[in-house]
Motif scaffolding. Structure first.
Motif, PDB file in Angstrom:
ATOM      1  N   LYS A   6       0.836  -1.204   0.000  1.00  0.00           N
ATOM      2  CA  LYS A   6       0.000   0.000   0.000  1.00  0.00           C
ATOM      3  C   LYS A   6       0.868   1.250   0.000  1.00  0.00           C
ATOM      4  CE  LYS A   6      -3.649   0.239   2.644  1.00  0.00           C
ATOM      5  NZ  LYS A   6      -4.582   0.125   3.783  1.00  0.00           N
ATOM      6  N   GLY A  10       1.456   3.404  -3.276  1.00  0.00           N
ATOM      7  CA  GLY A  10       0.897   4.739  -3.106  1.00  0.00           C
ATOM      8  C   GLY A  10       1.899   5.829  -3.447  1.00  0.00           C
ATOM      9  N   GLN A  44      -8.321   1.205  -5.088  1.00  0.00           N
ATOM     10  CA  GLN A  44      -8.491   1.265  -3.633  1.00  0.00           C
ATOM     11  C   GLN A  44      -7.578   2.322  -3.022  1.00  0.00           C
ATOM     12  OE1 GLN A  44      -7.826  -2.627  -1.986  1.00  0.00           O
ATOM     13  NE2 GLN A  44      -9.232  -3.595  -3.411  1.00  0.00           N
ATOM     14  N   LEU A  45      -6.328   2.339  -3.467  1.00  0.00           N
ATOM     15  CA  LEU A  45      -5.365   3.299  -2.927  1.00  0.00           C
ATOM     16  C   LEU A  45      -5.757   4.728  -3.272  1.00  0.00           C
ATOM     17  CD1 LEU A  45      -2.001   1.477  -3.741  1.00  0.00           C
ATOM     18  CD2 LEU A  45      -3.346   1.392  -1.628  1.00  0.00           C
ATOM     19  N   GLY A  47      -8.656   5.805  -3.864  1.00  0.00           N
ATOM     20  CA  GLY A  47      -9.831   6.134  -3.056  1.00  0.00           C
ATOM     21  C   GLY A  47      -9.423   6.668  -1.685  1.00  0.00           C
ATOM     22  N   GLN A  48      -8.478   6.015  -1.052  1.00  0.00           N
ATOM     23  CA  GLN A  48      -7.986   6.479   0.252  1.00  0.00           C
ATOM     24  C   GLN A  48      -7.307   7.840   0.124  1.00  0.00           C
ATOM     25  OE1 GLN A  48      -6.087   2.423   1.458  1.00  0.00           O
ATOM     26  NE2 GLN A  48      -6.151   3.712   3.280  1.00  0.00           N
ATOM     27  N   LEU A  49      -6.505   8.009  -0.905  1.00  0.00           N
ATOM     28  CA  LEU A  49      -5.797   9.272  -1.120  1.00  0.00           C
ATOM     29  C   LEU A  49      -6.778  10.410  -1.415  1.00  0.00           C
ATOM     30  CD1 LEU A  49      -2.872   7.783  -3.211  1.00  0.00           C
ATOM     31  CD2 LEU A  49      -2.684   8.753  -0.904  1.00  0.00           C
ATOM     32  N   ARG A  50      -7.849  10.091  -2.122  1.00  0.00           N
ATOM     33  CA  ARG A  50      -8.875  11.094  -2.414  1.00  0.00           C
ATOM     34  C   ARG A  50      -9.616  11.477  -1.143  1.00  0.00           C
ATOM     35  NH1 ARG A  50     -13.911  10.928  -2.891  1.00  0.00           N
ATOM     36  NH2 ARG A  50     -14.084   8.685  -3.128  1.00  0.00           N
ATOM     37  N   ARG A  51     -10.008  10.502  -0.342  1.00  0.00           N
ATOM     38  CA  ARG A  51     -10.727  10.787   0.900  1.00  0.00           C
ATOM     39  C   ARG A  51      -9.876  11.603   1.870  1.00  0.00           C
ATOM     40  NH1 ARG A  51     -12.564   5.753  -0.389  1.00  0.00           N
ATOM     41  NH2 ARG A  51     -11.081   4.637   0.916  1.00  0.00           N
ATOM     42  N   SER A  52      -8.569  11.437   1.803  1.00  0.00           N
ATOM     43  CA  SER A  52      -7.690  12.201   2.702  1.00  0.00           C
ATOM     44  C   SER A  52      -7.377  13.590   2.149  1.00  0.00           C
ATOM     45  CB  SER A  52      -6.390  11.440   2.948  1.00  0.00           C
ATOM     46  OG  SER A  52      -5.578  11.477   1.801  1.00  0.00           O
ATOM     47  N   THR A  82      -1.397   8.247   5.329  1.00  0.00           N
ATOM     48  CA  THR A  82      -2.734   8.012   4.786  1.00  0.00           C
ATOM     49  C   THR A  82      -2.940   6.536   4.502  1.00  0.00           C
ATOM     50  OG1 THR A  82      -2.927  10.214   3.819  1.00  0.00           O
ATOM     51  CG2 THR A  82      -4.259   8.475   2.810  1.00  0.00           C
ATOM     52  N   LEU A  83      -1.944   5.891   3.933  1.00  0.00           N
ATOM     53  CA  LEU A  83      -2.095   4.505   3.493  1.00  0.00           C
ATOM     54  C   LEU A  83      -1.654   3.472   4.522  1.00  0.00           C
ATOM     55  CD1 LEU A  83      -0.863   5.024  -0.157  1.00  0.00           C
ATOM     56  CD2 LEU A  83      -3.226   4.768   0.629  1.00  0.00           C
TER      57      LEU A  83
END
Length: 144
Positions: A6, A10, A44-45, A47-52, A82-83
Motif C-alpha cells: 500500500k 501509493g 483502492q489506494l 480512493g484512500q488518497l482522495r478521501r484524505s 494516509t495509506l
C-alpha cells in the motif's frame, strides 16, 4: 519498519500524478500501466488518497485524478500515513496499554527517537523533491 505494498504503490502513484497529473487528469488505467500496479488495487489506494484530500477526481470522458495541491506541498509522510497509518516501529508507542513496562521501559526512548527521526525524514521529502531527484539522476545516467 517495513512498508506494505500500500505504501510503496501509493508513493509510486503519487509520483506519477506529480509527473503527469499536475494539470491533466490521469485515468487509473494509465497510472497503473506506467507504474506496474494492479488496476483494482490502485483504485483502492486512490480512493484512500482522495478521501484524505491528497488527490481529487475529475469526472467525464477526459476525467481521472489530479493532485489536490502542488507537488511541492505534498510530503511522502502524508502519503504514507494516509495509506499505512502512523509510522511507529513498535506498537507500544501508539498504545501504551499494550506493554506493562511503558512507563519504565529502557528501550522506549530508542523507539521514540527512531519514530521521530523517520517522521522527520518522510515529512521533509516532497513529491517535488522526488521529481527533482529523479531528473538529476536521469541527467547523470543513474536511474536505479
Amino acid at each position: 519498519m517495513k512498508l506494505s505494498t500500500k505504501g510503496r504503490y501509493g508513493i509510486h502513484a503519487m509520483y506519477d500524478l506529480a509527473q503527469y497529473g499536475s494539470e491533466t487528469p490521469q485515468p487509473i488505467k494509465s497510472i497503473a500501466e506506467r507504474q506496474n500496479i494492479p488496476e483494482a488495487y490502485l483504485e483502492q489506494l486512490i480512493g484512500q488518497l482522495r478521501r484524505s484530500g491528497l488527490v481529487k477526481s475529475v469526472r467525464g470522458a477526459q476525467g481521472g485524478y489530479l493532485l489536490s495541491r502542488t507537488p511541492a506541498e505534498i510530503t511522502v509522510g502524508e502519503v504514507l500515513r494516509t495509506l499505512e497509518g502512523e509510522l511507529a516501529v513498535v506498537d507500544c508507542l501508539m498504545e501504551e496499554d499494550l506493554c506493562h513496562k511503558a512507563c519504565s521501559c529502557p528501550t522506549r526512548v530508542v523507539w521514540k527517537k527512531l519514530r521521530d527521526g523517520l517522521n522527520e525524514i518522510v515529512d521533509g521529502i516532497t513529491l517535488q523533491d522526488m521529481l527533482d531527484d529523479y531528473q538529476r539522476m536521469s541527467a547523470e545516467g543513474r536511474t536505479e
